[in-house]
Every structure is written in C-alpha cells, then in structure tokens.
Design an enzyme around this catalytic site. Structure first.
Site, PDB file in Angstrom:
ATOM      1  N   LYS A   1     -26.125 -33.270 -15.330  1.00 25.44           N
ATOM      2  CA  LYS A   1     -27.274 -32.875 -16.393  1.00 25.44           C
ATOM      3  C   LYS A   1     -27.545 -34.104 -17.372  1.00 25.44           C
ATOM      4  O   LYS A   1     -28.703 -34.444 -17.488  1.00 25.44           O
ATOM      5  CB  LYS A   1     -26.855 -31.712 -17.010  1.00 25.44           C
ATOM      6  CG  LYS A   1     -26.517 -30.412 -16.127  1.00 25.44           C
ATOM      7  CD  LYS A   1     -26.464 -29.215 -16.850  1.00 25.44           C
ATOM      8  CE  LYS A   1     -25.104 -29.342 -17.671  1.00 25.44           C
ATOM      9  NZ  LYS A   1     -23.926 -29.258 -17.185  1.00 25.44           N
TER      10      LYS A   1
ATOM     11  N   ARG B   1     -27.243 -21.623 -22.608  1.00 25.03           N
ATOM     12  CA  ARG B   1     -25.940 -21.543 -21.558  1.00 25.03           C
ATOM     13  C   ARG B   1     -25.698 -19.998 -21.193  1.00 25.03           C
ATOM     14  O   ARG B   1     -24.782 -19.640 -20.507  1.00 25.03           O
ATOM     15  CB  ARG B   1     -24.825 -22.051 -22.359  1.00 25.03           C
ATOM     16  CG  ARG B   1     -24.720 -23.412 -21.720  1.00 25.03           C
ATOM     17  CD  ARG B   1     -23.049 -23.724 -21.957  1.00 25.03           C
ATOM     18  NE  ARG B   1     -22.447 -24.656 -21.413  1.00 25.03           N
ATOM     19  CZ  ARG B   1     -22.809 -25.741 -21.761  1.00 25.03           C
ATOM     20  NH1 ARG B   1     -23.554 -26.438 -22.384  1.00 25.03           N
ATOM     21  NH2 ARG B   1     -21.647 -26.855 -21.212  1.00 25.03           N
TER      22      ARG B   1
ATOM     23  N   ARG C   1     -12.833 -37.492 -21.714  1.00 29.32           N
ATOM     24  CA  ARG C   1     -12.938 -36.280 -22.652  1.00 29.32           C
ATOM     25  C   ARG C   1     -11.901 -35.523 -22.561  1.00 29.32           C
ATOM     26  O   ARG C   1     -11.357 -35.170 -21.723  1.00 29.32           O
ATOM     27  CB  ARG C   1     -14.312 -35.559 -22.158  1.00 29.32           C
ATOM     28  CG  ARG C   1     -15.543 -35.990 -23.365  1.00 29.32           C
ATOM     29  CD  ARG C   1     -16.655 -35.357 -22.572  1.00 29.32           C
ATOM     30  NE  ARG C   1     -17.008 -34.068 -22.300  1.00 29.32           N
ATOM     31  CZ  ARG C   1     -17.950 -33.568 -22.034  1.00 29.32           C
ATOM     32  NH1 ARG C   1     -19.064 -34.213 -21.746  1.00 29.32           N
ATOM     33  NH2 ARG C   1     -17.956 -32.251 -21.674  1.00 29.32           N
TER      34      ARG C   1
ATOM     35  N   ARG D   1     -14.634 -39.345 -14.853  1.00 28.63           N
ATOM     36  CA  ARG D   1     -15.788 -39.798 -15.880  1.00 28.63           C
ATOM     37  C   ARG D   1     -15.174 -40.454 -17.232  1.00 28.63           C
ATOM     38  O   ARG D   1     -13.957 -39.885 -17.451  1.00 28.63           O
ATOM     39  CB  ARG D   1     -16.336 -38.275 -16.555  1.00 28.63           C
ATOM     40  CG  ARG D   1     -17.187 -38.309 -17.820  1.00 28.63           C
ATOM     41  CD  ARG D   1     -18.247 -37.608 -18.093  1.00 28.63           C
ATOM     42  NE  ARG D   1     -17.629 -36.251 -18.207  1.00 28.63           N
ATOM     43  CZ  ARG D   1     -18.311 -35.029 -18.587  1.00 28.63           C
ATOM     44  NH1 ARG D   1     -19.520 -35.032 -18.485  1.00 28.63           N
ATOM     45  NH2 ARG D   1     -17.637 -33.975 -18.390  1.00 28.63           N
TER      46      ARG D   1
ATOM     47  N   ARG E   1     -13.824 -24.344 -17.415  1.00 30.26           N
ATOM     48  CA  ARG E   1     -15.189 -24.447 -17.734  1.00 30.26           C
ATOM     49  C   ARG E   1     -16.147 -23.921 -16.545  1.00 30.26           C
ATOM     50  O   ARG E   1     -17.110 -23.392 -16.624  1.00 30.26           O
ATOM     51  CB  ARG E   1     -15.492 -25.660 -18.053  1.00 30.26           C
ATOM     52  CG  ARG E   1     -15.108 -26.263 -19.365  1.00 30.26           C
ATOM     53  CD  ARG E   1     -15.022 -27.478 -19.680  1.00 30.26           C
ATOM     54  NE  ARG E   1     -16.256 -28.374 -19.507  1.00 30.26           N
ATOM     55  CZ  ARG E   1     -16.111 -29.519 -19.311  1.00 30.26           C
ATOM     56  NH1 ARG E   1     -15.141 -30.254 -19.158  1.00 30.26           N
ATOM     57  NH2 ARG E   1     -17.456 -30.181 -19.274  1.00 30.26           N
TER      58      ARG E   1
HETATM   59  P1  AP5 Z   1     -22.629 -35.795 -16.363  1.00 28.30           P
HETATM   60  O1  AP5 Z   1     -23.948 -36.256 -16.252  1.00 28.30           O
HETATM   61  O2  AP5 Z   1     -21.589 -36.099 -17.594  1.00 28.30           O
HETATM   62  O3  AP5 Z   1     -22.627 -34.184 -16.057  1.00 28.30           O
HETATM   63  P2  AP5 Z   1     -22.954 -32.858 -17.074  1.00 28.30           P
HETATM   64  O4  AP5 Z   1     -23.648 -32.002 -16.328  1.00 28.30           O
HETATM   65  O5  AP5 Z   1     -23.641 -33.443 -18.305  1.00 28.30           O
HETATM   66  O6  AP5 Z   1     -21.814 -32.570 -17.486  1.00 28.30           O
HETATM   67  P3  AP5 Z   1     -20.747 -31.938 -18.801  1.00 28.30           P
HETATM   68  O7  AP5 Z   1     -19.626 -32.003 -18.708  1.00 28.30           O
HETATM   69  O8  AP5 Z   1     -21.499 -32.920 -19.831  1.00 28.30           O
HETATM   70  O9  AP5 Z   1     -21.538 -30.668 -18.804  1.00 28.30           O
HETATM   71  P4  AP5 Z   1     -21.022 -29.618 -19.642  1.00 28.30           P
HETATM   72  O10 AP5 Z   1     -22.069 -28.699 -19.423  1.00 28.30           O
HETATM   73  O11 AP5 Z   1     -19.642 -28.941 -19.276  1.00 28.30           O
HETATM   74  O12 AP5 Z   1     -20.636 -30.290 -21.087  1.00 28.30           O
HETATM   75  P5  AP5 Z   1     -21.469 -30.116 -22.364  1.00 28.30           P
HETATM   76  O13 AP5 Z   1     -21.290 -31.597 -22.993  1.00 28.30           O
HETATM   77  O14 AP5 Z   1     -22.921 -29.527 -22.390  1.00 28.30           O
HETATM   78  O15 AP5 Z   1     -21.783 -36.422 -15.149  1.00 28.30           O
HETATM   79  C1  AP5 Z   1     -20.400 -36.003 -14.855  1.00 28.30           C
HETATM   80  C2  AP5 Z   1     -19.950 -37.191 -14.178  1.00 28.30           C
HETATM   81  O16 AP5 Z   1     -20.404 -37.575 -12.828  1.00 28.30           O
HETATM   82  C3  AP5 Z   1     -20.119 -38.798 -14.899  1.00 28.30           C
HETATM   83  O17 AP5 Z   1     -18.946 -39.435 -14.904  1.00 28.30           O
HETATM   84  C4  AP5 Z   1     -21.235 -39.288 -14.027  1.00 28.30           C
HETATM   85  O18 AP5 Z   1     -21.315 -40.641 -14.173  1.00 28.30           O
HETATM   86  C5  AP5 Z   1     -20.993 -38.701 -12.690  1.00 28.30           C
HETATM   87  N1  AP5 Z   1     -22.361 -38.616 -11.889  1.00 28.30           N
HETATM   88  C6  AP5 Z   1     -23.313 -37.799 -12.423  1.00 28.30           C
HETATM   89  N2  AP5 Z   1     -24.043 -37.703 -11.162  1.00 28.30           N
HETATM   90  C7  AP5 Z   1     -23.529 -38.290 -10.230  1.00 28.30           C
HETATM   91  C8  AP5 Z   1     -24.278 -38.393  -8.812  1.00 28.30           C
HETATM   92  N3  AP5 Z   1     -25.234 -37.667  -8.458  1.00 28.30           N
HETATM   93  N4  AP5 Z   1     -23.133 -38.831  -7.919  1.00 28.30           N
HETATM   94  C9  AP5 Z   1     -21.744 -39.179  -8.410  1.00 28.30           C
HETATM   95  N5  AP5 Z   1     -21.573 -39.116  -9.661  1.00 28.30           N
HETATM   96  C10 AP5 Z   1     -22.486 -38.793 -10.609  1.00 28.30           C
HETATM   97  O19 AP5 Z   1     -20.647 -28.917 -23.121  1.00 28.30           O
HETATM   98  C11 AP5 Z   1     -19.300 -29.234 -23.605  1.00 28.30           C
HETATM   99  C12 AP5 Z   1     -18.646 -27.968 -24.367  1.00 28.30           C
HETATM  100  O20 AP5 Z   1     -19.633 -27.938 -25.266  1.00 28.30           O
HETATM  101  C13 AP5 Z   1     -18.805 -26.664 -23.448  1.00 28.30           C
HETATM  102  O21 AP5 Z   1     -17.936 -26.415 -22.681  1.00 28.30           O
HETATM  103  C14 AP5 Z   1     -19.057 -25.663 -24.703  1.00 28.30           C
HETATM  104  O22 AP5 Z   1     -17.738 -25.315 -25.337  1.00 28.30           O
HETATM  105  C15 AP5 Z   1     -19.621 -26.442 -25.688  1.00 28.30           C
HETATM  106  N6  AP5 Z   1     -21.234 -26.087 -25.693  1.00 28.30           N
HETATM  107  C16 AP5 Z   1     -22.220 -26.951 -25.428  1.00 28.30           C
HETATM  108  N7  AP5 Z   1     -23.616 -26.336 -25.332  1.00 28.30           N
HETATM  109  C17 AP5 Z   1     -23.431 -25.175 -25.540  1.00 28.30           C
HETATM  110  C18 AP5 Z   1     -24.002 -23.900 -25.565  1.00 28.30           C
HETATM  111  N8  AP5 Z   1     -25.530 -24.137 -25.328  1.00 28.30           N
HETATM  112  N9  AP5 Z   1     -23.606 -22.923 -25.880  1.00 28.30           N
HETATM  113  C19 AP5 Z   1     -22.167 -22.892 -26.127  1.00 28.30           C
HETATM  114  N10 AP5 Z   1     -21.496 -23.593 -26.088  1.00 28.30           N
HETATM  115  C20 AP5 Z   1     -21.778 -24.969 -25.662  1.00 28.30           C
END
Ligand code: AP5
Ligand code: ZN
Length: 214
Positions: free
Chosen positions: A13, A88, A160, A127, A171
């Site tokens: 994402k 979410r 991370r 990552r 997660r």
């Molecule tokens: P990346 O693009 O980083 O993936 P992502 O989907 O953004 O993953 P996140 O882990 O950031 O998502 P998340 O939803 O768990 O975490 P968030 O920060 O929102 O890609 C992942 C890896 O794969 C990278 O190394 C990339 O280079 C690689 N990659 C990408 N595309 C690829 C492809 N096509 N092929 C190969 N490799 C690829 O949230 C973290 C925490 O914050 C949550 O757990 C929660 O506790 C809290 N939080 C955040 N938002 C909320 C909310 N709205 N409500 C409640 N809690 C929240």
C-alpha cells in the site's frame, strides 16, 4: 481524486501510495507514518500508539479518526488525497464517509492490493525503513544503491519493530478480523478496485494507472 488504499500489512500500500501521490500530485496520508513520526518525537499520541503497534494490534478508533478527519480538511487536500492505512475498521470507514458527506464529498476509489499471507511474511522480513525520513526499501525487491543507507537522505536503515515474524502473524490475524470486512463495504458502495499485488512494483502501478487514468 480521493483514494483509499486497502490491503494486508506488507501488501505494498505504502509503496503504491507514494507513486500515486507523485504522479497525480495529491498528498499521501499514511496513519502508520503519522504514528511512527509521533513515536520518534515522543509525543503523548506516539506513546499511546506504540503500546498497540508493538503488539501488532490496531490503535483504538478514537485516537485515529479525528486525526484523519482534521488532516483531510487541510487546504492541500482540496483536490484530493490518498489514504494509506485508513480506514482499517468499519467504524473508521463510516466516520470517514460521514465527515465527507458533511462536505458534500465522497471517496472515489478503494484500491485493494491483494497478496496472499504466505508472501507477506517473506516481504516483511526483507523490508527496511529509513530511521530519518521513513522511506521504505526491500533487500531483494527494492534495494538501496548502497547497502544499509537511504537513497533519499543518507540515513541508516532498520527493520521495523513490528516487522518481526511473530508480530507480522498477529497483524495478519488482526487484518483478517477487523480490516478485511472493508472489502465488502467498498464493494457495496460500488467503488472497489481489486489489484494483484504479487507482481512487480512497476506492474502493480501500471494496473493502478489503468484505473485512475493517465
Ligand atoms: P509496503 O509498501 O511497505 O507495504 P504496506 O502495505 O504499506 O505495509 P505496512 O506494513 O506499512 O502496512 P500496515 O498496514 O501493516 O502498516 P501501517 O504502517 O499502516 O511494502 C512492504 C515491503 O514489500 C517493502 O519492503 C516493499 O519494498 C516491498 N514491496 C512492495 N510491493 C512489492 C511488490 N509488488 N513486489 C515485491 N516487493 C514489494 O500501520 C502500522 C501500525 O500502525 C498498525 O499495525 C496499527 O497498529 C497502527 N495503525 C495504522 N493505521 C491505523 C488505523 N487506521 N487504525 C488503527 N491502527 C492503525
Ligand atoms: Zn531516508
């Protein structure tokens, strides 16, 4: 253009949201990035959020919703934005819809980046994130020019805290329970677009551009 990115943790994402933001010149709003910045700055919000994030749990809705609603009301969001990691939960999606409705607006696209769970754990362990600017890389799929050093700012790269395999599994469970229902929510609204997230980063982006238009 108001876009919501859906998908499991690590589905890509953030990677795609950054590319969309650059091409279509709309702000990229990542709630995960906002929390991580608050943790780094040791704010009260950051301290609260960290206790949930470290366990792989969602931060409570009441700590997220107002923050996002305030953000999308900023002037730089007038022509649109891309929400990454929000909503979410169903209550978050309803709160967003309600806030937009009051402005006579609505979400235009919900893009679901689909990647099976088996691929996710492998992706997360590779990552690396920049400690200074938050840029994200992958040791195999999106490497930096110099190992361990951010291309953008020269900062050092770390795994991370919540990317350790046991936290990633938690997660994923939380995603299936609390976030996956949003797929039906946006399908019913008629704005869901499903994308195969297992293909190369650039190919995923091409699929998204086909949907959003040149
Ligand atoms: P990346 O693009 O980083 O993936 P992502 O989907 O953004 O993953 P996140 O882990 O950031 O998502 P998340 O939803 O768990 O975490 P968030 O920060 O929102 O890609 C992942 C890896 O794969 C990278 O190394 C990339 O280079 C690689 N990659 C990408 N595309 C690829 C492809 N096509 N092929 C190969 N490799 C690829 O949230 C973290 C925490 O914050 C949550 O757990 C929660 O506790 C809290 N939080 C955040 N938002 C909320 C909310 N709205 N409500 C409640 N809690 C929240
Ligand atoms: Zn950096």
């Amino acid at each position: 253009m108001k876009i919501v990115m859906l998908g499991a943790p690590g589905a890509g994402k953030g990677t795609q949201a950054k590319k969309i933001a650059e091409k279509y010149k709309v702000p990229h709003i990542s709630t995960g990035d906002i929390f991580r910045a608050n943790i780094k700055d040791q704010t009260e919000l950051g301290q609260k959020a960290k206790t949930y994030m470290d366990q792989g749990l969602l931060v409570p809705d009441e700590l997220v919703v107002d923050l996002v609603v305030d953000r999308v009301n900023q002037p730089d969001c007038d022509s649109g934005y891309i929400l990454d990691g929000f909503p979410r939960t169903i209550p978050q999606a309803e709160a967003l819809d309600k806030a937009l409705e009051e402005l006579g607006q609505r979400v235009d696209y919900a893009i679901d980046v689909e990647v099976p769970d088996e691929n996710i754990v492998r992706r997360m362990s590779g990552r690396r994130a920049c400690v200074d600017c938050g840029a994200t890389y992958h040791m195999v799929y999106a490497p930096t020019k110099k190992e361990g050093v951010c291309d953008r700012c020269g900062g050092s790269l770390i795994l991370r805290d919540d990317d350790k395999p046991e936290t990633v599994k938690k997660r994923l469970d939380v995603y299936h329970e609390q976030t996956q229902p949003l797929i039906d929510y946006y399908k019913s609204a008629g704005i869901l677009k499903e994308i195969d997230g297992t293909i190369d980063i650039e190919d995923v982006f091409s699929e998204i551009v086909k949907i959003l238009g040149e």
